[in-house]
Design a protein around this motif. Structure first.
Motif, PDB file in Angstrom:
ATOM      1  N   GLU A  90       0.811  -1.213   0.000  1.00 36.36           N
ATOM      2  CA  GLU A  90       0.000   0.000   0.000  1.00 36.36           C
ATOM      3  C   GLU A  90       0.846   1.265   0.000  1.00 36.36           C
ATOM      4  N   PHE A  93       1.029   2.323  -3.437  1.00 37.89           N
ATOM      5  CA  PHE A  93      -0.285   2.864  -3.788  1.00 37.89           C
ATOM      6  C   PHE A  93      -0.332   4.358  -3.440  1.00 37.89           C
ATOM      7  N   VAL A  94       0.162   4.693  -2.268  1.00 41.27           N
ATOM      8  CA  VAL A  94       0.167   6.102  -1.854  1.00 41.27           C
ATOM      9  C   VAL A  94       1.142   6.910  -2.717  1.00 41.27           C
ATOM     10  N   ILE A  97      -0.693   7.669  -5.859  1.00 42.89           N
ATOM     11  CA  ILE A  97      -1.668   8.753  -5.662  1.00 42.89           C
ATOM     12  C   ILE A  97      -0.967  10.099  -5.750  1.00 42.89           C
ATOM     13  N   PHE A 301      -7.502  -0.220 -10.609  1.00 42.88           N
ATOM     14  CA  PHE A 301      -6.623   0.185  -9.511  1.00 42.88           C
ATOM     15  C   PHE A 301      -5.516   1.114  -9.997  1.00 42.88           C
ATOM     16  N   PRO A 331      -4.804  -5.413  -5.641  1.00 36.48           N
ATOM     17  CA  PRO A 331      -4.804  -6.032  -4.318  1.00 36.48           C
ATOM     18  C   PRO A 331      -6.157  -6.548  -3.868  1.00 36.48           C
ATOM     19  N   ASN A 332      -6.856  -7.215  -4.748  1.00 39.72           N
ATOM     20  CA  ASN A 332      -8.112  -7.849  -4.368  1.00 39.72           C
ATOM     21  C   ASN A 332      -8.485  -8.888  -5.404  1.00 39.72           C
TER      22      ASN A 332
ATOM     23  N   THR B 349      -5.411  11.286  -0.986  1.00 39.79           N
ATOM     24  CA  THR B 349      -4.654  10.403  -0.105  1.00 39.79           C
ATOM     25  C   THR B 349      -5.635   9.727   0.853  1.00 39.79           C
ATOM     26  N   PRO B 350      -5.231   8.618   1.465  1.00 39.44           N
ATOM     27  CA  PRO B 350      -6.132   7.964   2.419  1.00 39.44           C
ATOM     28  C   PRO B 350      -6.570   8.913   3.539  1.00 39.44           C
ATOM     29  N   LYS B 386     -10.844  -5.059  10.590  1.00 40.15           N
ATOM     30  CA  LYS B 386     -10.133  -6.329  10.680  1.00 40.15           C
ATOM     31  C   LYS B 386      -8.654  -6.007  10.861  1.00 40.15           C
ATOM     32  N   ASN B 389      -2.538  -3.459   8.388  1.00 43.14           N
ATOM     33  CA  ASN B 389      -1.285  -2.809   8.776  1.00 43.14           C
ATOM     34  C   ASN B 389      -1.361  -1.302   8.861  1.00 43.14           C
ATOM     35  N   SER B 390      -2.241  -0.708   8.081  1.00 43.38           N
ATOM     36  CA  SER B 390      -2.195   0.753   7.955  1.00 43.38           C
ATOM     37  C   SER B 390      -3.523   1.264   7.450  1.00 43.38           C
ATOM     38  N   ALA B 392      -3.883   3.129   4.899  1.00 46.26           N
ATOM     39  CA  ALA B 392      -3.882   3.029   3.435  1.00 46.26           C
ATOM     40  C   ALA B 392      -4.371   1.674   2.950  1.00 46.26           C
ATOM     41  N   TYR B 393      -4.223   0.643   3.816  1.00 42.75           N
ATOM     42  CA  TYR B 393      -4.657  -0.696   3.396  1.00 42.75           C
ATOM     43  C   TYR B 393      -6.160  -0.746   3.131  1.00 42.75           C
ATOM     44  N   PRO B 395      -8.429   1.594   1.655  1.00 44.07           N
ATOM     45  CA  PRO B 395      -8.802   1.868   0.261  1.00 44.07           C
ATOM     46  C   PRO B 395      -8.049   0.998  -0.745  1.00 44.07           C
ATOM     47  N   TYR B 396      -6.850   0.598  -0.394  1.00 40.69           N
ATOM     48  CA  TYR B 396      -6.014  -0.248  -1.262  1.00 40.69           C
ATOM     49  C   TYR B 396      -6.719  -1.583  -1.571  1.00 40.69           C
ATOM     50  N   SER B 397      -7.301  -2.205  -0.563  1.00 36.14           N
ATOM     51  CA  SER B 397      -7.992  -3.502  -0.763  1.00 36.14           C
ATOM     52  C   SER B 397      -9.389  -3.240  -1.291  1.00 36.14           C
ATOM     53  N   PHE B 398      -9.483  -2.829  -2.522  1.00 36.59           N
ATOM     54  CA  PHE B 398     -10.663  -2.124  -3.007  1.00 36.59           C
ATOM     55  C   PHE B 398     -11.942  -2.928  -3.052  1.00 36.59           C
TER      56      PHE B 398
END
Lengths: 419, 419
Positions: A90, A93-94, A97, A301, A331-332, B349-350, B386, B389-390, B392-393, B395-398
């Protein structure tokens, strides 16, 4: 003899007794259904089905599952994944962005090489545990057969480690798992100035050991700009064929770089990505046995173009959709969302999208004689939805998971745990 | 005195003791966190929080919930929804895939008028049951405060029916629900040739009865091409203000049609959609108290442009994101997916995306003194993720829902049922 009778199915979807191993062009709209149906599984296979009003008396004492107004579909088949990986990405990913491109991140040592560095430092057992968790999650979302690639190892030891993890995954789950060797995913840093050396490593070290341990079904090469040239790809595919590994190709993601033509030339099972597909690529595919596979999650993505599937179907081609689940660009791996992307972003009808993730995906994994449709004698890998009115409702409800139960070999395996 | 102590929070996210009621421009990147944290709720509010190593002895006997490495966030606030509706509209979705435009479908009697026809034939009780199910589902996905609009009635009786359903929803759930009267959602067929007549109906019949029953907090108008003109919108907002209903506007979805300027002129709480926002609109918003609200699910589903939020934030504006959940243009309300759209498609950004769905969304509903951040004294409407880690995870795991538990007023209310 194990038997399970599904009753009160609102609509049994994706019936096909034609014996077709794939659907192309206007056939992709074919999607036969029976309303208010039953389906009998027996010894892991689809034994029979019909309308509730004609349910045979003899079946009425069998173990039953009441589908209570839900749809029953053939399971999704995911023909392109990279679910063995060491860490999410991730942070890239940032970076993206904030304006960095895929190529810039790769050039800075990120991308595939980032995943490789992390994987090289992780044990086979830990890799297995994490990939197993991901695989079970995908199964809970309705994936009933899957392909998994290596390609984050990029050394002899680490490519073998990944493929051994995939072999353990095959043994650990009841759905079919196909293993693809993707040592040619990128040139590792140590070989940046010595491409020939890495090709030789793949041909002379990796392939013989993979073959000796029986670790792979297929050979894949990332044939695209900045990665492997068509000539390098051809050499690798020819070498792999000598070990019985059939070709697949990552191609035309980053440009019109000959991936499709190389795939067709080598009679590849599939050519995957295809964001850059023009008339020449369509023409080449029309005269081939190669399945075109689109990966819309990657386009979504990364913000790159979607493969022009509408144009390809209208030209008479078959198309397949897969998740591309990987930590960098997709990532999904929820196939229900792939369906939504296909309909909302690529303008496939719900029926076309379903054929793309069932029978055509089965074809891309040489499984369509046994999977990919509701057909007597095929394996009973099925999805029971939540209560919905129509097939179209699944892609329409784009942010939502609408799978209630999953059957593998005629047994309900989910929900057994939550994710 | 009810108390609950959350312990072992991997990261407590969105802390703000500054007293700000919204964040704009570069402030939208502000997002304070504490790693390895605890949080105490008391009488429904956030009483205190800190690092685990400094957990006061006195708290250690309190009822505890172990967050086990998860993130804790302020709940999502969804400031724009249409969740009271009679039927899904996936048949129009398929029409659109086959090439019909939103305007063509509306012109053929589909669109909003299709929803109105179906709603007019449904009882208040049935509407309530279906909307209540949807609302509970949204709450399970982390929505901790919500706005709901009328606008599928379009007759006096049916607009009142919808607003009564919303009033019942307010009473049925423990999260704040704001009711918005959107009689001016479209001109009903009966008034196609008599726009004046429909304006009079809203002003002289609907508004007085709504006010008499206390059924609405806000007044909304669809001020866009093919719908209500800026002049018509102004007249309606002025009439509504006399009944105490503050303005909101649907604007700039279909063109540069004056929605933003009309919203600013009337000091609207928010102006929502904004797919067509240029320099003039940004300039108008910079000199206003009106919150710009983007609805990326609608852009995703319809394939229309996304509102240019990146440009708006860079120009110094605050922005808010909402779901727009409705059966025509956005058939899903999962705020976790709105976050993914904001980051992947709009380049937020997240942290910016989180501020847009928490404190700024609270502002758009006049709730930011009580909701929208981890602040001592604010209500304890929280989300426990759940294991991730962060931030950002998320929105990353869309394609994935990563909410594990939801707290409302300091009580864990989900999971209590599955959807």
């Amino acid at each position: 003899m194990s038997q399970l009778l599904l009753v009160n199915i609102k609509s049994l979807q994706g019936i096909d007794e034609s014996g077709k191993l794939l659907k192309k062009g206007s056939e992709m709209q074919e999607w036969e259904t029976i309303s208010n149906a039953w389906l009998l599984t027996q010894n892991g296979c689809i034994a029979n089905y019909g309308e509730m009003i004609n349910l045979p008396q003899a079946y009425q004492g069998l173990p039953q599952h009441d589908c209570d107004g839900a749809l029953v579909l053939p399971s999704f088949i995911d023909s392109h994944t990279h679910i063995v990986f060491a860490a999410s990405r991730e942070e890239e990913f940032v970076m993206r962005i904030k304006g960095k491109s895929y190529e810039e991140i790769a050039a800075a040592g990120g991308g595939i090489l980032n995943s490789a560095a992390k994987l090289q430092n992780m044990s086979e057992d830990d890799l297995f545990e994490e990939a197993f968790f991901r695989l079970r999650k995908l199964m809970s979302w309705g994936t009933g057969a899957i392909e998994i690639k290596s390609g984050y190892g990029l050394t002899v030891a680490d490519e073998l480690k990944m493929l051994r993890v995939i072999k353990r995954l095959k043994a650990a789950v009841s759905i079919p798992v196909k293993a693809t060797f993707l040592g040619a995913h990128a040139f590792p840093l140590a070989y940046k100035q010595n491409r020939r050396g890495y090709l030789d490593l793949i041909i002379n070290e990796m392939l013989p050991q993979i073959a000796a341990e029986g670790l792979a079904d297929y050979m894949d090469v990332f044939c695209d700009q900045g990665f492997f040239t068509p000539e390098e790809t051809s050499e690798l595919l020819i070498a792999a064929k000598q070990y019985g590994l059939k070709p697949k190709i990552h191609g035309n993601e980053l440009g019109y770089t000959g991936g499709v033509q190389t795939a067709v030339k080598h009679n590849a099972l599939s050519v995957d990505h295809l964001e850059y597909t023009g008339d020449a690529e369509i023409e080449a595919l029309l005269n081939s046995n190669t399945m075109p596979v689109a990966l819309p999650g990657c386009s979504f993505f990364l913000g790159i173009p979607y493969a022009p599937l509408r144009k390809m179907i209208d030209a008479g081609l078959p198309v397949c959709l897969a998740s591309d689940y990987n930590p960098g660009s997709t990532p999904n791996g929820r196939m229900g969302f792939v369906l939504s992307l296909a309909c909302t972003q690529m303008k496939l009808t719900p029926e076309e999208a379903m054929n793309a993730v069932t029978i055509n995906a089965a074809y891309a994994l040489e499984l369509s004689h046994e999977f990919g449709s509701i057909t007597k004698g095929k394996r009973a890998n099925l999805v029971i939805t939540k209560k919905v009115n129509s097939l179209a409702y699944l892609p329409y409800s784009f942010g939502e998971d609408l799978i209630e139960n999953v059957l593998v070999d005629g047994k309900i395996i989910f929900p057994t745990q939550s994710f």
